[in-house]
Design an enzyme around this catalytic site. Structure first.
Site, PDB file in Angstrom:
ATOM      1  NE  ARG A   5      -4.296  -1.370   0.036  1.00  0.00           N
ATOM      2  CZ  ARG A   5      -4.416  -2.421  -0.770  1.00  0.00           C
ATOM      3  NH1 ARG A   5      -3.452  -2.730  -1.617  1.00  0.00           N
ATOM      4  NH2 ARG A   5      -5.513  -3.165  -0.763  1.00  0.00           N
ATOM      5  CG  ASP A  35       1.713  -2.516  -8.287  1.00  0.00           C
ATOM      6  OD1 ASP A  35       1.638  -2.206  -9.489  1.00  0.00           O
ATOM      7  OD2 ASP A  35       0.826  -3.170  -7.693  1.00  0.00           O
ATOM      8  CD  GLU A  70      -2.967   3.157  -5.271  1.00  0.00           C
ATOM      9  OE1 GLU A  70      -1.767   2.883  -5.151  1.00  0.00           O
ATOM     10  OE2 GLU A  70      -3.861   2.293  -5.401  1.00  0.00           O
ATOM     11  CG  HIS A  96      -3.044  -1.026  -6.886  1.00  0.00           C
ATOM     12  ND1 HIS A  96      -3.284  -0.323  -5.752  1.00  0.00           N
ATOM     13  CD2 HIS A  96      -3.179  -2.334  -6.542  1.00  0.00           C
ATOM     14  CE1 HIS A  96      -3.576  -1.141  -4.759  1.00  0.00           C
ATOM     15  NE2 HIS A  96      -3.518  -2.381  -5.209  1.00  0.00           N
TER      16      HIS A  96
HETATM   17  P1  NAD Z   1      -1.567 -11.173   4.962  1.00  0.00           P
HETATM   18  O1  NAD Z   1      -2.596 -10.681   5.900  1.00  0.00           O
HETATM   19  O2  NAD Z   1      -1.556 -12.617   4.587  1.00  0.00           O
HETATM   20  O3  NAD Z   1      -0.107 -10.815   5.532  1.00  0.00           O
HETATM   21  C1  NAD Z   1       0.204  -9.592   6.125  1.00  0.00           C
HETATM   22  C2  NAD Z   1       1.362  -9.839   7.078  1.00  0.00           C
HETATM   23  O4  NAD Z   1       1.749  -8.561   7.632  1.00  0.00           O
HETATM   24  C3  NAD Z   1       0.986 -10.752   8.263  1.00  0.00           C
HETATM   25  O5  NAD Z   1       1.975 -11.747   8.432  1.00  0.00           O
HETATM   26  C4  NAD Z   1       0.963  -9.806   9.450  1.00  0.00           C
HETATM   27  O6  NAD Z   1       1.364 -10.426  10.669  1.00  0.00           O
HETATM   28  C5  NAD Z   1       1.986  -8.749   9.024  1.00  0.00           C
HETATM   29  N1  NAD Z   1       1.851  -7.505   9.749  1.00  0.00           N
HETATM   30  C6  NAD Z   1       0.724  -6.947  10.293  1.00  0.00           C
HETATM   31  N2  NAD Z   1       1.051  -5.798  10.924  1.00  0.00           N
HETATM   32  C7  NAD Z   1       2.390  -5.638  10.782  1.00  0.00           C
HETATM   33  C8  NAD Z   1       3.307  -4.655  11.222  1.00  0.00           C
HETATM   34  N3  NAD Z   1       2.911  -3.600  11.957  1.00  0.00           N
HETATM   35  N4  NAD Z   1       4.619  -4.799  10.897  1.00  0.00           N
HETATM   36  C9  NAD Z   1       5.036  -5.872  10.187  1.00  0.00           C
HETATM   37  N5  NAD Z   1       4.208  -6.844   9.740  1.00  0.00           N
HETATM   38  C10 NAD Z   1       2.906  -6.725  10.038  1.00  0.00           C
HETATM   39  O7  NAD Z   1      -1.687 -10.254   3.672  1.00  0.00           O
HETATM   40  P2  NAD Z   1      -1.197 -10.585   2.189  1.00  0.00           P
HETATM   41  O8  NAD Z   1      -2.288 -11.269   1.440  1.00  0.00           O
HETATM   42  O9  NAD Z   1       0.160 -11.195   2.237  1.00  0.00           O
HETATM   43  O10 NAD Z   1      -1.129  -9.106   1.583  1.00  0.00           O
HETATM   44  C11 NAD Z   1      -0.171  -8.164   2.048  1.00  0.00           C
HETATM   45  C12 NAD Z   1      -0.532  -6.791   1.537  1.00  0.00           C
HETATM   46  O11 NAD Z   1      -0.408  -6.778   0.097  1.00  0.00           O
HETATM   47  C13 NAD Z   1      -2.007  -6.395   1.766  1.00  0.00           C
HETATM   48  O12 NAD Z   1      -2.149  -5.757   3.013  1.00  0.00           O
HETATM   49  C14 NAD Z   1      -2.314  -5.470   0.626  1.00  0.00           C
HETATM   50  O13 NAD Z   1      -2.163  -4.145   1.093  1.00  0.00           O
HETATM   51  C15 NAD Z   1      -1.244  -5.761  -0.407  1.00  0.00           C
HETATM   52  N6  NAD Z   1      -1.791  -6.218  -1.706  1.00  0.00           N
HETATM   53  C16 NAD Z   1      -1.424  -5.532  -2.819  1.00  0.00           C
HETATM   54  C17 NAD Z   1      -1.907  -5.949  -4.074  1.00  0.00           C
HETATM   55  C18 NAD Z   1      -1.497  -5.244  -5.346  1.00  0.00           C
HETATM   56  O14 NAD Z   1      -2.109  -5.469  -6.398  1.00  0.00           O
HETATM   57  N7  NAD Z   1      -0.478  -4.404  -5.335  1.00  0.00           N
HETATM   58  C19 NAD Z   1      -2.745  -7.058  -4.153  1.00  0.00           C
HETATM   59  C20 NAD Z   1      -3.081  -7.746  -2.971  1.00  0.00           C
HETATM   60  C21 NAD Z   1      -2.594  -7.313  -1.749  1.00  0.00           C
END
Ligand code: NAD
Length: 345
Positions: free
Chosen positions: A231, A255, A260, A292
């Protein structure tokens, strides 16, 4: 018939959702406009709305939706930082797609990294112009370098495996480290100090907003490469630009971008970009921006449509509960922990 209003619809959304309308239970209205306070009235009379990352689902929008009879807000994405989940409780049920293809995002992250450090984007433009010079295209090996991963959830862990496949040393930081994962966890300062490349895969929360700021960049190695496919607001973009101008940050692949919402997903070629900071970042020779796009694979779109339709249908079955409901009542916003028991409200 369950009537669903889609906001911020793109052609690829339509083609992945349309087949489900032919089954006869659901009727879709595809709107190109984003959901905002000004457009929420368009959902009046619908049973559900289907929204994406840059739609606004704040308190005022939620009130307008519920007044108009909307019972479900179905996010066709995983992240929900654009939804006031506390305000939604008791008014409208919020469902999301917790996983659709973590591979899509992890693979795009590696694609950005390789493009950047092997100068593929520059070589592509050169050879199209029959310029076969190699000057200025020197890259570096990933093998033996240290990758620092922040957030080792679904996407982060796949990215860790990809990096290990390249022979990299991987260090990680996560607020909730994964047990028995074989991942080497360190504290944030150690990660900043030791990583040659940093990749962000944690959610955007109050705690993680501007996690990468001037102080953090100060602690990093000279020449560090920063990757963000999570994000935009995880990075203070002004501090990143300063780090690039000071030659401290060697490259950045983004990305996502904090501002955005009014820019990405649209063709703005031929227009003057009003965001000076983004324009300056894009003008840098060592910055790559995609809009994105990391999620955008055929597999991910299929999975998003399938899960979103299941989420909506599950709700409208009598007393139905979607296991993908984001419920504030449990005290911790996450997918419903009650499973398929009964509705909270
Ligand atoms: P997920 O929930 O499986 O994993 C997130 C991880 O972050 C977890 O292990 C959690 O413990 C950790 N976390 C939470 N708070 C934290 C902190 N303060 N410091 C460090 N780590 C922390 O999520 P995911 O499916 O792996 O997705 C991750 C991120 O990717 C999403 O939050 C989303 O914003 C982003 N995303 C982007 C796109 C894109 O197209 N660019 C698509 C999907 C997801």
């Amino acid at each position: 018939m369950i009537r669903v209003a889609f906001f911020d619809t793109k052609p690829y959304d339509k083609s992945s959702f349309e087949p489900y309308a032919q089954e006869g239970e659901l009727e879709f209205k595809f709107l190109e406009t984003r959901l905002t306070e000004d457009t929420a009235s368009l959902a009046h009379g619908f049973d559900a709305v289907c929204v994406f990352v840059n739609d606004t689902v704040n308190a005022s929008v939620i009130d307008q939706l519920t007044e108009g009879g909307v019972k479900v807000v179905a996010l066709r994405c995983a992240g929900y930082n654009n939804v006031d989940v506390c305000h939604a409780y008791g008014k409208v049920h919020v469902v999301h797609v917790p996983a659709y293809s973590p591979y899509a995002v992890a693979e795009h992250t590696m694609a950005l990294l390789l493009t950047s450090i092997r100068r593929i984007h520059k070589a592509y433009n050169r050879t199209r112009d029959f310029n076969f010079s190699l000057s200025g295209l020197t890259g570096f090996d990933l093998h033996g370098k240290t990758m620092g991963v922040i957030g080792t959830g679904k996407i982060g862990r796949i990215f860790v495996d990809i990096c290990k496949g390249f022979g990299m040393r991987v260090l990680a930081f996560d607020k909730f480290p994964a047990e028995d994962s074989g991942i080497q966890y360190v504290d944030l300062d150690t990660l900043f100090r030791e990583a040659d490349i940093l990749s962000l895969h944690c959610p955007l929360t109050e705690e993680t907003q501007h996690l990468i700021n001037a102080d953090a960049i100060e602690k990093m190695k000279k020449g560090v490469v920063i990757l963000n496919t999570s994000r935009g607001a995880l990075i203070d973009a002004e501090a990143l630009l300063d780090g690039i101008k000071a030659r401290k940050v060697g490259a950045a692949c983004l990305d996502v971008y904090e501002e955005e919402a009014d820019i990405f997903f649209e063709d703005r070629s031929g227009h003057i970009l009003n965001d000076e900071l983004l324009a300056r970042l894009i003008s840098m020779p060592n910055v790559i921006v995609t809009s994105h796009q990391a999620f955008l694979t055929e597999e991910a779109l299929c999975n998003i449509a399938e899960t979103t339709v299941e989420n909506i249908k599950a709700f409208f079955v009598e007393d139905g509960v979607s296991e993908n409901e984001l419920c504030y009542r449990c005290g911790k916003i996450e997918s419903c922990r009650k499973g398929r028991a009964q509705r909270c409200f």
